[in-house]
Design an enzyme around this catalytic site. Structure first.
Site, PDB file in Angstrom:
ATOM      1  N   ASN A 167       0.713  -1.333   0.204  1.00 31.77           N
ATOM      2  CA  ASN A 167       0.303   0.188  -0.224  1.00 31.77           C
ATOM      3  C   ASN A 167       0.778   0.950   0.229  1.00 31.77           C
ATOM      4  OD1 ASN A 167      -2.588   1.747  -0.272  1.00 31.77           O
ATOM      5  ND2 ASN A 167      -3.274   0.163   1.218  1.00 31.77           N
ATOM      6  N   PHE A 168       0.084   2.653   0.106  1.00 32.68           N
ATOM      7  CA  PHE A 168       0.592   3.477  -0.064  1.00 32.68           C
ATOM      8  C   PHE A 168       2.043   4.273  -1.508  1.00 32.68           C
ATOM      9  CE2 PHE A 168      -1.217   2.714   3.997  1.00 32.68           C
ATOM     10  CZ  PHE A 168      -2.156   4.044   3.755  1.00 32.68           C
ATOM     11  N   LEU A 169       1.731   3.173  -2.412  1.00 32.36           N
ATOM     12  CA  LEU A 169       2.991   3.566  -3.025  1.00 32.36           C
ATOM     13  C   LEU A 169       2.658   4.759  -4.144  1.00 32.36           C
ATOM     14  CD1 LEU A 169       5.126   2.812  -5.604  1.00 32.36           C
ATOM     15  CD2 LEU A 169       3.607   1.810  -6.679  1.00 32.36           C
ATOM     16  N   CYS A 170       4.053   5.623  -3.611  1.00 31.71           N
ATOM     17  CA  CYS A 170       4.155   6.968  -4.285  1.00 31.71           C
ATOM     18  C   CYS A 170       5.459   7.670  -4.510  1.00 31.71           C
ATOM     19  CB  CYS A 170       3.638   7.397  -2.612  1.00 31.71           C
ATOM     20  SG  CYS A 170       2.843   9.309  -2.901  1.00 31.71           S
ATOM     21  N   ILE A 171       5.433   8.290  -5.485  1.00 28.89           N
ATOM     22  CA  ILE A 171       6.477   9.496  -6.586  1.00 28.89           C
ATOM     23  C   ILE A 171       6.434  10.611  -6.295  1.00 28.89           C
ATOM     24  CG2 ILE A 171       8.009   8.799  -8.352  1.00 28.89           C
ATOM     25  CD1 ILE A 171       7.519   6.071  -8.430  1.00 28.89           C
ATOM     26  N   ASN A 177       7.543   8.226 -13.888  1.00 28.84           N
ATOM     27  CA  ASN A 177       7.811   8.453 -15.983  1.00 28.84           C
ATOM     28  C   ASN A 177       8.857   8.064 -16.240  1.00 28.84           C
ATOM     29  OD1 ASN A 177       4.653   8.459 -16.260  1.00 28.84           O
ATOM     30  ND2 ASN A 177       4.973  10.384 -17.163  1.00 28.84           N
ATOM     31  N   LYS A 178       9.686   7.679 -14.612  1.00 30.62           N
ATOM     32  CA  LYS A 178      11.429   7.748 -15.240  1.00 30.62           C
ATOM     33  C   LYS A 178      11.447   6.234 -14.692  1.00 30.62           C
ATOM     34  CE  LYS A 178      12.355  12.168 -13.083  1.00 30.62           C
ATOM     35  NZ  LYS A 178      12.331  12.682 -15.003  1.00 30.62           N
ATOM     36  N   ARG A 179      10.195   4.960 -14.377  1.00 32.23           N
ATOM     37  CA  ARG A 179      10.898   3.860 -13.956  1.00 32.23           C
ATOM     38  C   ARG A 179      11.325   3.785 -13.192  1.00 32.23           C
ATOM     39  NH1 ARG A 179       7.664   1.431 -18.085  1.00 32.23           N
ATOM     40  NH2 ARG A 179       8.307  -0.442 -17.374  1.00 32.23           N
ATOM     41  N   LEU A 180      10.512   4.517 -12.171  1.00 34.90           N
ATOM     42  CA  LEU A 180      10.939   4.376 -10.217  1.00 34.90           C
ATOM     43  C   LEU A 180      10.721   3.261 -10.098  1.00 34.90           C
ATOM     44  CD1 LEU A 180      12.875   4.203  -7.626  1.00 34.90           C
ATOM     45  CD2 LEU A 180      11.724   6.829  -7.456  1.00 34.90           C
ATOM     46  N   ALA A 181       8.782   3.142  -9.955  1.00 31.28           N
ATOM     47  CA  ALA A 181       8.443   2.513 -10.182  1.00 31.28           C
ATOM     48  C   ALA A 181       8.414   1.038  -9.584  1.00 31.28           C
ATOM     49  CB  ALA A 181       6.436   2.428  -9.950  1.00 31.28           C
ATOM     50  N   THR A 203      -4.310  -3.442  -4.062  1.00 32.24           N
ATOM     51  CA  THR A 203      -5.656  -3.179  -5.148  1.00 32.24           C
ATOM     52  C   THR A 203      -4.912  -1.642  -5.820  1.00 32.24           C
ATOM     53  OG1 THR A 203      -6.263  -1.876  -3.278  1.00 32.24           O
ATOM     54  CG2 THR A 203      -7.169  -3.996  -3.097  1.00 32.24           C
ATOM     55  N   LEU A 444      -7.217  -0.962   3.056  1.00 33.98           N
ATOM     56  CA  LEU A 444      -7.548   0.744   3.177  1.00 33.98           C
ATOM     57  C   LEU A 444      -6.639   1.436   2.496  1.00 33.98           C
ATOM     58  CD1 LEU A 444      -5.591   0.513   6.847  1.00 33.98           C
ATOM     59  CD2 LEU A 444      -7.556   0.421   6.451  1.00 33.98           C
TER      60      LEU A 444
HETATM   61  S1  MYA Z   1      -2.004   1.703  -4.860  1.00 38.16           S
HETATM   62  C1  MYA Z   1      -1.005   3.565  -5.186  1.00 38.16           C
HETATM   63  C2  MYA Z   1      -0.899   3.445  -6.215  1.00 38.16           C
HETATM   64  N1  MYA Z   1      -0.247   5.701  -6.053  1.00 38.16           N
HETATM   65  C3  MYA Z   1      -1.153   6.911  -6.477  1.00 38.16           C
HETATM   66  O1  MYA Z   1      -1.757   5.805  -7.322  1.00 38.16           O
HETATM   67  C4  MYA Z   1      -0.320   7.946  -5.928  1.00 38.16           C
HETATM   68  C5  MYA Z   1      -0.082   8.832  -7.323  1.00 38.16           C
HETATM   69  N2  MYA Z   1       0.475   7.943  -8.343  1.00 38.16           N
HETATM   70  C6  MYA Z   1       2.224   7.817  -8.491  1.00 38.16           C
HETATM   71  O2  MYA Z   1       2.561   8.065  -7.008  1.00 38.16           O
HETATM   72  C7  MYA Z   1       2.990   7.110  -9.120  1.00 38.16           C
HETATM   73  O3  MYA Z   1       2.120   7.414 -10.734  1.00 38.16           O
HETATM   74  C8  MYA Z   1       3.011   5.681  -9.280  1.00 38.16           C
HETATM   75  C9  MYA Z   1       3.544   4.821 -10.477  1.00 38.16           C
HETATM   76  C10 MYA Z   1       3.942   5.304  -8.107  1.00 38.16           C
HETATM   77  C11 MYA Z   1       1.803   5.030  -8.892  1.00 38.16           C
HETATM   78  N3  MYA Z   1       0.278  -1.019  -8.813  1.00 38.16           N
HETATM   79  O4  MYA Z   1       7.918   4.676 -12.151  1.00 38.16           O
HETATM   80  P1  MYA Z   1       7.015   4.559 -13.373  1.00 38.16           P
HETATM   81  C12 MYA Z   1       3.422   0.233 -13.232  1.00 38.16           C
HETATM   82  C13 MYA Z   1       1.755  -1.194  -9.426  1.00 38.16           C
HETATM   83  O5  MYA Z   1       7.340   5.423 -14.898  1.00 38.16           O
HETATM   84  P2  MYA Z   1       4.968   6.527 -12.379  1.00 38.16           P
HETATM   85  C14 MYA Z   1      -0.757   0.614  -4.505  1.00 38.16           C
HETATM   86  O6  MYA Z   1      -0.502   1.451  -3.319  1.00 38.16           O
HETATM   87  C15 MYA Z   1       2.863   0.825 -14.466  1.00 38.16           C
HETATM   88  O7  MYA Z   1       2.074   0.031 -15.377  1.00 38.16           O
HETATM   89  N4  MYA Z   1       2.513  -0.646 -10.863  1.00 38.16           N
HETATM   90  O8  MYA Z   1       5.664   5.092 -13.080  1.00 38.16           O
HETATM   91  C16 MYA Z   1      -0.360  -0.259  -4.601  1.00 38.16           C
HETATM   92  C17 MYA Z   1       4.441   0.674 -15.136  1.00 38.16           C
HETATM   93  O9  MYA Z   1       4.623  -0.631 -15.408  1.00 38.16           O
HETATM   94  P3  MYA Z   1       3.916  -1.212 -17.170  1.00 38.16           P
HETATM   95  C18 MYA Z   1       1.730   0.240 -11.063  1.00 38.16           C
HETATM   96  O10 MYA Z   1       3.882   6.943 -12.488  1.00 38.16           O
HETATM   97  C19 MYA Z   1       1.012  -0.450  -5.206  1.00 38.16           C
HETATM   98  C20 MYA Z   1       5.267   0.432 -14.821  1.00 38.16           C
HETATM   99  O11 MYA Z   1       4.635   0.968 -13.198  1.00 38.16           O
HETATM  100  C21 MYA Z   1       0.939   1.135 -10.773  1.00 38.16           C
HETATM  101  O12 MYA Z   1       6.198   7.638 -12.964  1.00 38.16           O
HETATM  102  C22 MYA Z   1       1.134  -2.173  -5.353  1.00 38.16           C
HETATM  103  C23 MYA Z   1       6.009   2.614 -14.532  1.00 38.16           C
HETATM  104  O13 MYA Z   1       6.640   2.960 -13.832  1.00 38.16           O
HETATM  105  C24 MYA Z   1       1.002   0.928  -9.761  1.00 38.16           C
HETATM  106  N5  MYA Z   1      -0.221   1.512  -9.094  1.00 38.16           N
HETATM  107  O14 MYA Z   1       4.400   5.930 -10.653  1.00 38.16           O
HETATM  108  C25 MYA Z   1       2.012  -2.310  -6.073  1.00 38.16           C
HETATM  109  N6  MYA Z   1       1.289   2.653 -11.466  1.00 38.16           N
HETATM  110  O15 MYA Z   1       5.477  -0.957 -17.360  1.00 38.16           O
HETATM  111  C26 MYA Z   1       2.365  -3.592  -6.564  1.00 38.16           C
HETATM  112  C27 MYA Z   1       2.045   2.054 -12.227  1.00 38.16           C
HETATM  113  O16 MYA Z   1       4.970  -2.468 -16.917  1.00 38.16           O
HETATM  114  C28 MYA Z   1       3.292  -4.882  -5.349  1.00 38.16           C
HETATM  115  N7  MYA Z   1       2.166   1.370 -12.289  1.00 38.16           N
HETATM  116  O17 MYA Z   1       3.286  -1.219 -17.748  1.00 38.16           O
HETATM  117  C29 MYA Z   1       3.570  -5.921  -6.187  1.00 38.16           C
HETATM  118  C30 MYA Z   1       3.860  -7.010  -4.977  1.00 38.16           C
HETATM  119  C31 MYA Z   1       5.447  -6.536  -4.319  1.00 38.16           C
HETATM  120  C32 MYA Z   1       5.241  -7.409  -3.139  1.00 38.16           C
HETATM  121  C33 MYA Z   1       5.684  -8.743  -3.674  1.00 38.16           C
HETATM  122  C34 MYA Z   1       6.575  -9.357  -1.908  1.00 38.16           C
HETATM  123  C35 MYA Z   1       6.036 -11.007  -2.084  1.00 38.16           C
END
Ligand code: MYA
Length: 444
Positions: A167-171, A177-181, A203, A444
Site C-alpha cells: 500500500n501507499f506506493l507513491c512517487i 515516468n522514470k521507471r522508479l516504480a 489493490t 485501506l
Molecule cells: S496503489 C496506489 C498507487 N499510488 C498512486 O496512485 C499515487 C499517485 N501515483 C504515483 O505516485 C505514481 O504514478 C506511481 C507510479 C508510483 C503509482 N501499481 O515509475 P513509473 C506500473 C503497480 O515510470 P510512475 C498501491 O499503493 C506501470 O504499469 N504498478 O511510473 C498498491 C508501469 O509498468 P509497465 C504500477 O507513474 C501498489 C510502471 O509502473 C502502478 O512514475 C502495488 C511505470 O513506472 C500501480 N499503482 O509511478 C504495487 N502504477 O511498464 C505492486 C503504475 O509494466 C506490488 N505502475 O506497464 C506488487 C507486490 C510486491 C511485493 C511482493 C512480495 C512477495
C-alpha cells in the site's frame, strides 16, 4: 482556483478516490506493453486460469540477494520510522502533495498520525518494509512503498497464504515516468522474500496484469447539503434541495436493540462471528485475536482508548451473545479554497458480520448498515463509501448508496486464482444485486 469553476459531483470524488480507471477511460494496453509487469509472476491479461497456485518456482530466502537494488544516481533508499513523529510528518507531506491526483488541487486526504500507525503498524509489522527513497544531497523524501503482514485464505481450496499487503506506493510528481516504480516494487519484493514470504495482496485503480476481481465504488450521502455546498453533489433537474434532504434524511437513533461500541471484551466472540460469516467469500483475511483487536479497536493499547480512525460496533442480544457487528474507518478530506468548509468527513465500510440467515438475512443487513450510517453522523461524516465487495449488493439499494465512477481492482502477486465476482457485471459494470461477491478482504 475559484469555487465557481470548481463544479464537481460525487462521482468526481469517487473517481479521485479510485485514483485510476473510470468507466469512460478505455483500456488499450496489451500484455506486451507492460514492460515491467510482463516480467513479474502475475497471470497474463488474457490468460485462462485452469489451476490455482503459486506462479514462481519455490525459492528460499537464501536465494534472495542480501543487498538492495541499485537506485538511480543522486537517490538513496531509506526506512521510514513510523514511530518517529518527524519522519511520519515527512511521509504525510509526500502523500499530501503527491498521492491523490486532483487536478484542481482542491481536495487532499487528511491523513493523521493515528491513521498511519493503524494502517502501517499491525501486529508483527516490519520496520524495514516501510521503504522510502530520498534525494542524497538534501535528504528530501521523494518516494514510498509499504508492506504489512497479512494472512489470506482462499476458501474454495482451503488454502492459507502468509502474505503481505502492499500500500501507499507513491512517487513525487517530479519523478514520475522514470521507471522508479518497478525498482521500488522489486526492492519491496526482495525485502519481503527475505522473510520467506512470496505472495502479496494489493489493490489499485489502474488495470495491471491481472485483476482477480474488480469492484465498483458506492457512495451514500450523509450530509447532502454540505456535499452540495462544496459542490460535490449537484441538484438533479427534477429535484429540490428539500426533496434531496428528505430523501437522504436518517433518524438520530439507531434501530437495532443491543447495538453498542465494540469493546476489548467482545474481541473473541466477534472474531468467531466474523470467521463464520466470512466462509461465504472466496478470498478472506484471517486474523488472530491480537490482529483483530488492532484492526477493530485501533493502535492504542489501553482498554479505554477510543480510536479516531476506526469505529466498531456490536449488537449484543439479551443473552449476552454478539449477533452482529460492523466497522468503518474515517479518512477525511481537507477542502482547500472553500469559504464555508475546510474538511469533508468520509467513512469507508470495513468488516461486518451477522448471524442472520435465510429470509431474515437481507433485512438484517439493511438494518445493520443503516445503523452504521446513523452512527457515522456523530463523527461528522458527510459521505459514507463502500465497494461492491463482500455482501454489500444486498443492502446498497435499500440503504440509498449510488454507484460511483471509480473501480477498484484486486491483485495477488505470485499466485493464480480463478476470477472472482466483484459484485458488478463485467460487461455493463452495473451492480449485481443480492449476490455474494468473492471478495471478503478490505484493504485501506
Ligand atoms: S496503489 C496506489 C498507487 N499510488 C498512486 O496512485 C499515487 C499517485 N501515483 C504515483 O505516485 C505514481 O504514478 C506511481 C507510479 C508510483 C503509482 N501499481 O515509475 P513509473 C506500473 C503497480 O515510470 P510512475 C498501491 O499503493 C506501470 O504499469 N504498478 O511510473 C498498491 C508501469 O509498468 P509497465 C504500477 O507513474 C501498489 C510502471 O509502473 C502502478 O512514475 C502495488 C511505470 O513506472 C500501480 N499503482 O509511478 C504495487 N502504477 O511498464 C505492486 C503504475 O509494466 C506490488 N505502475 O506497464 C506488487 C507486490 C510486491 C511485493 C511482493 C512480495 C512477495
Amino acid at each position: 482556483m475559484s469555487s465557481n469553476t470548481n463544479k464537481r459531483s460525487i462521482e468526481d470524488l469517487l473517481k479521485m478516490l479510485a485514483m485510476g480507471e473510470t468507466l469512460t477511460s478505455s483500456q488499450e494496453k496489451e500484455m506486451k506493453d507492460y514492460k515491467f509487469w510482463k516480467t513479474q509472476p502475475v497471470p497474463a491479461l488474457d490468460e485462462k486460469i485452469t489451476k490455482e497456485g503459486p506462479i514462481d518456482d519455490i525459492k528460499t530466502p537464501a536465494d534472495v540477494p542480501d543487498t538492495p537494488l541499485p537506485l538511480i544516481k543522486d537517490f538513496e533508499w531509506c526506512t521510514i520510522d513510523i514511530e518517529d513523529d518527524k519522519q511520519l510528518d515527512e511521509l504525510y507531506k509526500l502523500l499530501y502533495d503527491n498521492y491523490v491526483e486532483d487536478t484542481d488541487a482542491t481536495f487532499r486526504f487528511k491523513y493523521s498520525h493515528e491513521f498511519f500507525k493503524w494502517a502501517l503498524m499491525p501486529p508483527k509489522w516490519v520496520k524495514e518494509w516501510h521503504t522510502g527513497v530520498r534525494v542524497k544531497e538534501t535528504g528530501k523524501l521523494v518516494a514510498f512503498i509499504a508492506a504489512t503482514p497479512v494472512t489470506i485464505k482462499l476458501n474454495k481450496s482451503d488454502t492459507i497464504i502468509d502474505s503481505v499487503e502492499i500500500n501507499f506506493l507513491c512517487i513525487h510528481k517530479k519523478l514520475r515516468n522514470k521507471r522508479l516504480a518497478p525498482i521500488m516494487i522489486k526492492e519491496i519484493t526482495r525485502k519481503v522474500n527475505k522473510h520467506d514470504i512470496w505472495q502479496a495482496l494489493y489493490t489499485g485503480g489502474s488495470i495491471l496484469p491481472t485483476p482477480l476481481a474488480t469492484c465498483r465504488y458506492q457512495h451514500r450521502p450523509i450530509n447532502w447539503s454540505k456535499l452540495h455546498d462544496v459542490e460535490f453533489s449537484h441538484l438533479p433537474a427534477n429535484q429540490t434541495k428539500a426533496s434531496m434532504l428528505a430523501h437522504y434524511a436518517l433518524p438520530n437513533a439507531t434501530k437495532l436493540p443491543g447495538l453498542r461500541r465494540m469493546e476489548e471484551k467482545d474481541i473473541s466472540q466477534t472474531l468467531s462471528l466474523l470467521n463464520k460469516y466470512q466462509e461465504r467469500f472466496d478470498i478472506v483475511e484471517i486474523f488472530n485475536e491480537e490482529e483483530f483487536r488492532h484492526c477493530m479497536l485501533g493502535s492504542n493499547t489501553n482498554e479505554t482508548s477510543t480510536s479516531n480512525v476506526i469505529k466498531s460496533f456490536v449488537v449484543e442480544n439479551a443473552e449476552g451473545k454478539i449477533t452482529d457487528f460492523f466497522s468503518y474507518y474515517l479518512l477525511p478530506f481537507t477542502v482547500l479554497e472553500n469559504t464555508h468548509h475546510d474538511e469533508l468527513g468520509i467513512a469507508y465500510l470495513f468488516y461486518y458480520a451477522t448471524d442472520a440467515k435465510d429470509e431474515k438475512y437481507k433485512p438484517r443487513l439493511t438494518d445493520l448498515i443503516t445503523d452504521a450510517l446513523i452512527t457515522s453522523k456523530q463523527y461528522n461524516v458527510d459521505v459514507f463509501n463502500c465497494l461492491t465487495s463482500q455482501d454489500n449488493t444486498f443492502f446498497l439499494k435499500n440503504c440509498k448508496f449510488g454507484s460511483g465512477d471509480g473501480f477498484l481492482n484486486y491483485y495477488l502477486f505470485n499466485y493464480k486464482t480463478f476470477p472472482m465476482n466483484g459484485g458488478i457485471d463485467p460487461q455493463t459494470k452495473q451492480v449485481i444485486e443480492d449476490t455474494t461477491s468473492g471478495v471478503g478482504v478490505v484493504l485501506l
